[in-house]
Design a protein around this motif. Sequence first.
Motif, short mmCIF file in Angstrom:
data_model
loop_
_atom_site.label_atom_id
_atom_site.label_comp_id
_atom_site.label_asym_id
_atom_site.label_seq_id
_atom_site.Cartn_x
_atom_site.Cartn_y
_atom_site.Cartn_z
N UNK A 162 -22.75 -8.20 -0.83
CA UNK A 162 -21.38 -8.37 -1.32
C UNK A 162 -20.58 -9.37 -0.50
N UNK A 163 -20.97 -9.56 0.78
CA UNK A 163 -20.16 -10.38 1.67
C UNK A 163 -20.94 -11.60 2.16
N UNK B 185 -13.01 -10.85 4.15
CA UNK B 185 -12.60 -9.63 3.46
C UNK B 185 -13.14 -8.37 4.13
N UNK B 186 -14.07 -8.54 5.07
CA UNK B 186 -14.62 -7.39 5.78
C UNK B 186 -13.54 -6.74 6.62
N UNK B 187 -13.61 -5.42 6.73
CA UNK B 187 -12.63 -4.68 7.53
C UNK B 187 -12.71 -5.13 8.99
N UNK C 148 -28.90 -1.71 7.71
CA UNK C 148 -27.72 -1.88 6.84
C UNK C 148 -26.98 -3.13 7.27
N UNK C 149 -26.89 -4.07 6.37
CA UNK C 149 -26.16 -5.29 6.67
C UNK C 149 -25.16 -5.53 5.55
N UNK C 150 -23.89 -5.34 5.88
CA UNK C 150 -22.85 -5.51 4.88
C UNK C 150 -22.64 -6.98 4.55
N UNK C 151 -23.05 -7.86 5.47
CA UNK C 151 -22.83 -9.28 5.25
C UNK C 151 -24.17 -10.01 5.28
N UNK C 152 -24.17 -11.19 4.72
CA UNK C 152 -25.39 -11.99 4.66
C UNK C 152 -25.01 -13.46 4.53
#
Length: 580
Positions: A291-292, A299-301, A281-285
């Motif tokens: 999405x990020x 904008x990431x928490x 799981x990678x919220x950023x790229x």
Amino acid sequence: MQSKMCLLRLVLGLTLVALVKSNLWCYSGCGHTPEHWEALDESHCGGQKQSPIDIVTSVVTIDPNLGNFTFVNFSSQSAIKNITNNGHSVQCDIEVDMVEVSGGGLDGEYSVLQFHFHWDVANNSGSEHTLDGHRYPMEMHIVTAKKGILPNETLNHNDGLAVLGFFIDATEDGNISAPWETFTSYLKDIPEEGLSVKVDNITIDDLIGNVDRTKFYRYMGSLTTPYCNQAVVWTIFQEPIKVHKDLLLRFSTDNGIAPNYRPIQPLNGRNITASPATPPLHLWCYEDHCDYTPSHWSELSGSHCGDESQSPIDISTDTVVENEALNSFNFTNFDNKHAIKSITNTGHTVQCVLEDGLVEVSGGGLSHVYSTLQFHFHWGTESAHSVGSEHTVDQKQYPMEMHIVSKRKDLTLDEALKTPDGLAVLGFLIEAPSSTKSSSSTAPAETTSPTSSSASNAEAWKALTHHLPDIKDVESEVEVTDEISIDDLLGNVNRESYFRYSGSLTTPSCNEAVVWTIFKESVKVDQVLMAMFPENTGYHNIFRPTQPLHSRKIFTTAAAAGLVPVWVYLLLPCLCTLFC
């Protein structure tokens, strides 16, 4: 059995159901807020295995023993007895000895006692656990007790309790879940502490919905409320429950409970594992497949990516300031050919993990001794004309960049990430031996291009890159048995001449905790070997764009000769002939 379970509820209630007198602790507005919970009598809140934690997916390992769960009576419409405002949360009690959990790598069967919630929906940031620093609006905890343990011994076993944690994400589409509509409608009936109402015709399965329960993380931890007993086997499911935001807002508006989540606690060396079904799981790229992307990392928490001292930067050699304190480095065990323990695909880059406590860096104007943890790479594409370095020099971007990451020896990693000089990163620019062109510069190439003296050990790079086909999958890792030292990879690059500035990590959460050293000479690596990184991982252009310098200064070693174009030295004999 009935009397045993009742006694168990009484014992566990002191910690699980927030029946520790509600005026003794709180999340805000009293003498014992989370940072003071460890001062409570009988508290374990200052222990080494506390919860919640940030689950950093790049360090998670797959455990083949984490198979599928067995959920008994999660679909029963009579299992949930009531919903209660206990002063700290909204809690649902479960019928005694009716609902059970087993499997999923748990050692035994567990009876479900209750479930409750943590939230800060208004700020979209109320889950207790986080994934790669990302905090969801809510989190649901299903609390279970291990069967076969005497009631008064449950909290004395490190696996006496098993808690199933489900993230809850807010949606704004038109689909409103009927079970959650019904469930949250009860909240208006319990606006004050101590109020409770009966719940009808809602199952635990209804609330969990279609979350894939084969994908989860596992670690050993504690209760997240006083007395924070370290008796919990934690399961955190990767996929969040999706609930319409209007329904989640009822938790904040229909009772007097303020945001109720405990801050993240130090991992302190604990292992986090994942079930085999859990995808990375990678919220950023870096590129447009999440999405990020870099422009949205701020904008990431919990992100610092929008702060004032970010990295990387462009190093303008016209404005650097000489600093006599920037002396020679001491590199301990950089020549050790067994220092590299493994090479792994993190999902963002290729990273080489070093043997614990073996490699160190000091000197070089650093105020502390630093333990070297790992090194990794940033690159562009397979093209011979590709650029991929993060730092640039006079706007020139190199094909690759290598970062050697070290942590202050006197700090834990958690502490280092919060300290301005907690980390020291050595940055080496990489280019092919014949490369002389500036890929994105109007400055003369001679101004910043390294000399040929920095050629690296080609055999060492061949040995390192031959592992790349074995780590094509995200999170894959192979042991390095070849005799390769860091010195071999760096070759005879001049390590006496470098730039220095204060900055940040170049990946989320971009903590501004880094003393950066960027060496002036580049390491020379064959272009074919450099191309193996994008070819085998499939990752392209994995570099963060340069960030504003703001008011920071960039310092340079006093030996300023490295800043003088090579052609000046070539002309010196002619000038002497004419004017001497």
